[in-house]
Enzyme design. Sequence first.
Site, PDB file in Angstrom:
ATOM      1  N   LYS A  60       0.820  -1.218   0.000  1.00  0.00           N
ATOM      2  CA  LYS A  60       0.000   0.000   0.000  1.00  0.00           C
ATOM      3  C   LYS A  60       0.859   1.275   0.000  1.00  0.00           C
ATOM      4  CE  LYS A  60      -4.130  -1.879   0.069  1.00  0.00           C
ATOM      5  NZ  LYS A  60      -3.869  -3.300  -0.163  1.00  0.00           N
TER       6      LYS A  60
HETATM    7  C1  LIG Z   1      -9.974  -2.283  -1.384  1.00  0.00           C
HETATM    8  C2  LIG Z   1      -9.343  -2.987  -0.210  1.00  0.00           C
HETATM    9  N1  LIG Z   1      -9.965  -2.953   0.970  1.00  0.00           N
HETATM   10  C3  LIG Z   1      -9.450  -3.548   2.054  1.00  0.00           C
HETATM   11  C4  LIG Z   1      -8.261  -4.233   2.005  1.00  0.00           C
HETATM   12  C5  LIG Z   1      -7.761  -4.925   3.223  1.00  0.00           C
HETATM   13  O1  LIG Z   1      -6.596  -4.351   3.730  1.00  0.00           O
HETATM   14  P1  LIG Z   1      -5.728  -5.139   4.795  1.00  0.00           P
HETATM   15  O2  LIG Z   1      -4.879  -6.124   4.063  1.00  0.00           O
HETATM   16  O3  LIG Z   1      -4.911  -4.056   5.463  1.00  0.00           O
HETATM   17  O4  LIG Z   1      -6.663  -5.779   5.743  1.00  0.00           O
HETATM   18  C6  LIG Z   1      -7.561  -4.278   0.801  1.00  0.00           C
HETATM   19  C7  LIG Z   1      -6.289  -4.994   0.737  1.00  0.00           C
HETATM   20  O5  LIG Z   1      -5.694  -5.227  -0.288  1.00  0.00           O
HETATM   21  C8  LIG Z   1      -8.122  -3.655  -0.343  1.00  0.00           C
HETATM   22  O6  LIG Z   1      -7.499  -3.702  -1.532  1.00  0.00           O
END
Ligand SMILES: Cc1ncc(COP(=O)(O)O)c(C=O)c1O
Length: 384
Positions: free
Chosen positions: A182
């Site tokens: 990210k």
């Molecule tokens: C659009 C979206 N929402 C939520 C998440 C979840 O993030 P995390 O891996 O920090 O839980 C991601 C992860 O790739 C994502 O792409």
Amino acid sequence: MAFLPFALPDIDETEVQEVKEALQSGWITTGPKTKQFEAEFAKAVGAKHAIAVNSCTAAMHLALEALGVRQGDEVITSPYTFAATAEVIRYFDARPVFVDVEPRFLNLNPDLIEQAVTPRTKIILPVHLGGMPANMDAIRDVATRHGILVIEDAAHAFPSSYKGKPIGSVSELTCFSFYATKPITTGEGGMITTDNDQWADRCRIMSLHGISKDAWKRYTAEGSWYYEIVAPGFKYNMTDIAAAMGIAQLRKANIMLEKRAKIARAYHAAFSQLPQLQIPFDDAAQQHAWHLYMLRLNLDTLNIDRARFFDELKVRNIGASVHFIPLHIHPYYRALYGYTPDDFPVAYREYMREISLPIYSKMDESDVQHVIEAVTDIVNHFCR
Ligand SMILES: Cc1ncc(COP(=O)(O)O)c(C=O)c1O
């Protein structure tokens, strides 16, 4: 050219120093570094509160919990997203109500939201796909008229802004991701931002076992051994090791964004010349986080499909990705709700021709050229 990975974190001596400090301080889990990261993040997005957790998935789970989502409630969201956005709704035995995306930015189509509202609709959960903010004015308009609250999935969207307002200070609650790929990373991590004291308190308490206030302080000089469990909470707290990385990443977030934006401009300039490609749309009123560079193939002008395009990039030593396989075509949601691909036709059609190219601050000019040349070569080879 050596293989260019799809994504790489931008880690240098500043992260190493911050993490070293945390490791040597003797305080490695939630503590002063986490508090500092929260304060600095809240300031960066102009929110009153920031609650650091160990993923965006955790952040969204806590945000839905704080707003009182219950079994049978409905949450309107996009099918064009990652698993996490809808799974957190299912944690409550609530229903993710998918609304198709608009064809430009592939964000929730505001014209379709209203007709998806029912008396059970509790939340609208827009996703800022790739870092481009969704149409928040239109979403807010529907939400206000129906007394619905808004939680943003801003996993891709730091730093970004909607009509000049930083994402993180627009809706009731906003959830960010600091996963390894990210725009800023803590390895794994997430953040909830809100201006509401009560929701912030609830998220904080539920992020650490439902233990009454300042549970993390119980091993400090000012802390107390005594605590009370007020609800069956979760174990979602961020460690100080992760927060230390986050502090260093936050400091250079805008520099990293500028580097990504420059790559996007170079790709735009090269690929807008090729009728076989649709470059990502931009909108001068919004600050795009450029987490993803989502290219779309005009398949009728090529004699290969997206899968082959992907393989051809690999042959040319370029890592790519696909964002996203729409949720409604996955076996779980198909079985649960009987969806077919055409239930959300724009999401399905655009997914079939999408390919994400590398865009990260560690790339140098020759990496960018490498991608441009490879893509151009594939197009020239396989155009009809
Ligand atoms: C659009 C979206 N929402 C939520 C998440 C979840 O993030 P995390 O891996 O920090 O839980 C991601 C992860 O790739 C994502 O792409």
